[in-house]
Write a protein that holds these residues in place. Structure first.
Motif, PDB file in Angstrom:
ATOM      1  N   LEU A  53       0.838  -1.198   0.000  1.00 45.37           N
ATOM      2  CA  LEU A  53       0.000   0.000   0.000  1.00 45.37           C
ATOM      3  C   LEU A  53       0.875   1.251   0.000  1.00 45.37           C
ATOM      4  O   LEU A  53       0.590   2.224  -0.722  1.00 45.37           O
ATOM      5  CB  LEU A  53      -0.919   0.001   1.220  1.00 45.37           C
ATOM      6  CG  LEU A  53      -1.816   1.232   1.418  1.00 45.37           C
ATOM      7  CD1 LEU A  53      -2.731   1.435   0.220  1.00 45.37           C
ATOM      8  CD2 LEU A  53      -2.644   1.090   2.699  1.00 45.37           C
TER       9      LEU A  53
ATOM     10  N   SER B   7      -4.522   0.020  -4.580  1.00 43.16           N
ATOM     11  CA  SER B   7      -4.497   0.502  -3.187  1.00 43.16           C
ATOM     12  C   SER B   7      -5.635  -0.099  -2.379  1.00 43.16           C
ATOM     13  O   SER B   7      -5.450  -0.522  -1.230  1.00 43.16           O
ATOM     14  CB  SER B   7      -4.589   2.031  -3.153  1.00 43.16           C
ATOM     15  OG  SER B   7      -3.500   2.617  -3.832  1.00 43.16           O
TER      16      SER B   7
ATOM     17  N   MET C 263      -5.429  -2.673   0.927  1.00 42.21           N
ATOM     18  CA  MET C 263      -6.055  -2.361   2.214  1.00 42.21           C
ATOM     19  C   MET C 263      -7.012  -3.467   2.643  1.00 42.21           C
ATOM     20  O   MET C 263      -7.039  -3.860   3.820  1.00 42.21           O
ATOM     21  CB  MET C 263      -6.787  -1.030   2.150  1.00 42.21           C
ATOM     22  CG  MET C 263      -7.386  -0.600   3.483  1.00 42.21           C
ATOM     23  SD  MET C 263      -8.084   1.057   3.449  1.00 42.21           S
ATOM     24  CE  MET C 263      -6.600   2.045   3.367  1.00 42.21           C
TER      25      MET C 263
END
Length: 538
Positions: free
Chosen positions: A413, A426, A430
Motif C-alpha cells: 500500500l 491501493s 487495504m
C-alpha cells in the motif's frame, strides 16, 4: 443422574442485551471515521483565520493533555505498585514522572501559542483519538466498578456515558458546561464516551461469562467480539447514508453532528434493556445475597443445578491469588508486547481514518464512505472465520501468517501511494490487510491473553489491556502527524506511515515465532507448569 435443562431463551436474551455493550464499543470507536474531514474543517481550519481563538485553543489543548497524562500516569502507577515493593515502586514512578515531565515541558508546554503545521496535526490527531484516553481510564477502573456497584450496574453506567457523549459530541457548543471553547468541549465529551467504552470492554464479556451456563459459555462470550465488529459495520452504513448526496458544506456544518448523535439510539436501548436483566449470581454472592443468586441460577440452569453452581461460586472466593511476578517477567512482557504489536501494525489507523485515506486515493466523499463499508464487512466476515478456525489451525500459525500478509499488504500500500498508483491496487492492498488482521491479530490476541496468564495472576491481563489502549492512542494520534506532514508528503507521497506499520508487522511475526508459546489444546494448568519451568531456568 439429573441432567440440568438450560433456559436457553432467557440466556440468549440476556447475552443479546449485554452484547449491546460490545456493539456500542465498536460504534463509538468507529463513528469518528466518517467525521474526520468535517471535524478538521469545522474546528481546526477555523483556528487558522483567528489568532486569538487559536492561542486560547492551544492553551486549553496543552492543559487537557496535561490532565490526561496525569490521570493515565496515576493509573499506571497503581499497576507498578503491584509489581514491585512499595519503596522501589515509588522510586520507579518518580523517575518516570521526572523524565516524562522534563521532556513534556520542553518539547510541548513551552511551545508558543501559534498554530504550526505539527501542532495543527497534533490537535487533529488527538481530537480523533481522544476517546482512547477515556478507554484507558474506563478499562483500568473496570475491575473496581465490577466489584463495587456490580457488573450490571457498571454496564448501566457505561450506557449513560455513551448517551451523554453522543449528545455532547454532536452539539459541543450548546452542551458546553465546562466553560471552555467548543473544541475542548468536544474532546471532553469524546473522553466521557471513551470511559464508557473502557467499562463496556471489560464488563460486557464478564457479565456474559458469569451469566452463561458452562456448556455454552465460550460461544456466548465470543458474541461480544462479534458485536464489536458489527457495531463498526453498522456505523459505517449510518455515516454513508448521512452523507449520501449531500454537499461538503452541509457535511462540514451539520452532517458530522448527526453521525455522533446517531449513537444515542443504541445507547438509549442499551440503557433501557439493562433495567430488565438481573445482576450476576457471582456478584450477588459476593455481596451476601445468596437468595437472589439462587433465584437467578435456578432460572438459568434449573433448581437442582443451582445449589451446585452456588457452592462452586462460594468455593472460588477461597482461592488465593499470587503476586504478579510469581512466574517471572517473561510472561508479563509477552502479554504487554502482544497488546502493543496488535496496535502498532496500524489497524485502528485504517478503521478510524478509512474515509480520509480513500479520499487521499482520489475518491469522492460518497465513494470513500462506500469503500469504508466494504472494509467493515471484510473485518466482520474474517473475524467470524477466525472464531471458527482458531482451534483448528492453532494460535501461533494464524498469528504468523497474519503478520506476513499484513507486512506485504502495508508495504505494498505504501508503494502504491508512493508511486501514485491510485484506485484498485491501493484498495485491494487495504482489504487484504484488513482480512489478514481480522483472521489473526484481531481476535487471536484476545484468545492468547486469556490463555497465557495462569489463574493466579489473571490480574496482569488488566495491565496488558490498558497498555493496548495506550498503544492505540499513540498510533491514532501520530498518524496525522506523519500522513499530513508536508516534508514527508513531498518525499514519500503518503506512503511513509504505511511502511512503518509494515515493518511493525514483520517484527510482530518474529516476536510470535521466537517468544510466544502455542496454547492450542493446552489446559490452563499446563500453561501454569510451562511458565513455572521457564521461571526456574531464568
Amino acid at each position: 443422574m439429573y441432567k440440568a435443562k438450560i433456559n436457553r431463551k432467557t440466556v440468549y436474551l440476556i447475552t443479546a442485551v449485554a452484547s449491546l455493550g460490545g456493539l456500542l464499543f465498536g460504534y463509538d470507536t468507529a463513528v469518528i471515521s466518517g467525521a474526520v474531514g468535517a471535524l478538521e474543517t469545522y474546528f481546526i481550519t477555523t483556528l487558522e483565520n483567528n489568532d486569538a481563538l487559536a492561542s486560547s485553543t492551544i492553551f486549553q489543548f496543552k492543559l487537557i493533555i496535561s490532565l490526561c497524562i496525569l490521570a493515565v500516569g496515576i493509573l499506571f502507577g497503581s499497576f507498578v505498585l503491584k509489581f514491585f515493593k512499595r519503596s522501589k515502586a515509588y522510586t520507579i514512578i518518580g523517575i518516570i514522572l521526572l523524565l516524562g515531565g522534563v521532556i513534556y515541558y520542553f518539547q510541548f508546554l513551552t511551545l508558543p501559542g501559534v498554530l504550526t503545521e505539527n501542532l495543527r496535526n497534533s490537535i487533529l490527531g488527538f481530537m480523533v483519538s481522544s476517546a482512547l484516553v477515556g478507554c484507558i481510564i474506563g478499562a483500568s477502573l473496570g475491575d473496581k466498578t465490577a466489584n463495587s456497584i456490580g457488573r450490571r450496574n457498571g454496564l448501566i453506567l457505561a450506557a449513560f456515558l455513551f448517551l451523554v457523549s453522543a449528545c455532547g459530541s454532536s452539539y459541543p457548543e450548546f452542551m458546553n458546561i465546562f466553560q471552555t471553547n467548543t473544541l475542548t468541549s468536544f474532546i471532553i465529551y469524546r473522553i466521557i464516551g471513551g470511559i464508557g467504552v473502557g467499562l463496556a470492554s471489560m464488563l460486557a464479556p464478564l457479565y456474559i461469562a458469569e451469566m452463561a451456563p458452562a456448556k455454552i459459555r465460550g460461544m456466548l462470550v465470543s458474541c461480544n467480539q462479534f458485536a464489536i465488529v458489527t457495531g463498526m459495520l453498522i456505523v459505517y452504513f449510518v455515516n454513508y447514508f448521512i452523507v449520501k448526496g449531500q454537499t461538503e458544506i452541509w457535511i462540514n456544518e451539520t452532517g458530522w453532528r448527526y453521525m455522533f448523535l446517531s449513537e444515542a439510539i443504541p445507547a438509549s436501548l442499551f440503557l433501557l434493556f439493562l433495567l430488565f436483566v438481573p445482576k450476576t449470581p457471582r456478584f450477588q454472592t459476593m455481596k451476601g445475597r445468596e437468595d437472589d443468586a439462587i433465584k437467578v441460577l435456578s432460572k438459568l440452569n434449573g433448581p437442582q443445578k443451582a445449589s451446585e453452581i452456588l457452592a462452586e461460586i462460594k468455593a472460588s472466593f477461597n482461592k488465593t491469588k499470587a503476586p504478579w511476578l510469581s512466574f517471572g517477567w517473561t510472561i508479563v512482557i509477552i502479554g504487554i508486547l502482544l497488546s502493543v504489536f496488535q496496535q502498532f501494525v496500524g489497524i485502528n489507523v485504517v478503521l478510524y481514518y478509512a474515509p480520509e485515506i480513500f479520499k487521499g486515493m482520489g475518491m469522492e466523499t460518497d465513494a470513500s464512505m462506500l469503500q469504508t463499508i466494504i472494509v467493515g464487512a471484510i473485518n466482520m466476515l474474517f473475524t467470524v472465520l477466525a472464531i471458527f478456525t482458531v482451534d483448528n489451525f492453532g494460535r501461533k500459525k494464524l498469528m504468523m501468517i497474519g503478520s506476513a500478509v499484513m507486512a506485504i499488504s502495508m508495504i505494498g500500500l505504501g508503494f502504491t501511494l508512493y508511486l501514485q498508483v491510485d484506485g484498485l491496487p491501493s484498495l485491494l492492498m487495504m482489504l487484504l490487510y484488513i482480512a489478514a488482521f481480522a483472521m489473526s491479530w484481531g481476535p487471536v490476541t484476545w484468545v492468547l491473553l486469556s490463555e497465557i496468564f495462569p489463574n493466579k495472576i489473571k490480574g496482569v491481563m488488566a495491565v496488558a489491556v490498558a497498555v493496548q489502549w495506550l498503544a492505540n492512542l499513540a498510533v491514532s494520534w501520530t498518524f496525522p502527524m506523519m500522513n499530513n506532514n508536508e516534508a514527508l508528503i513531498e518525499t514519500f507521497n503518503h506512503g511513509f506511515s504505511y511502511w512503518i506499520y509494515g515493518i511493525m508487522a514483520i517484527l510482530s511475526g518474529i516476536f510470535i515465532w521466537k517468544f510466544v508459546p502455542e496454547t492450542k489444546e493446552k489446559t490452563l494448568e499446563e500453561m501454569e507448569l510451562l511458565w513455572s519451568s521457564k521461571d526456574k531456568l531464568q
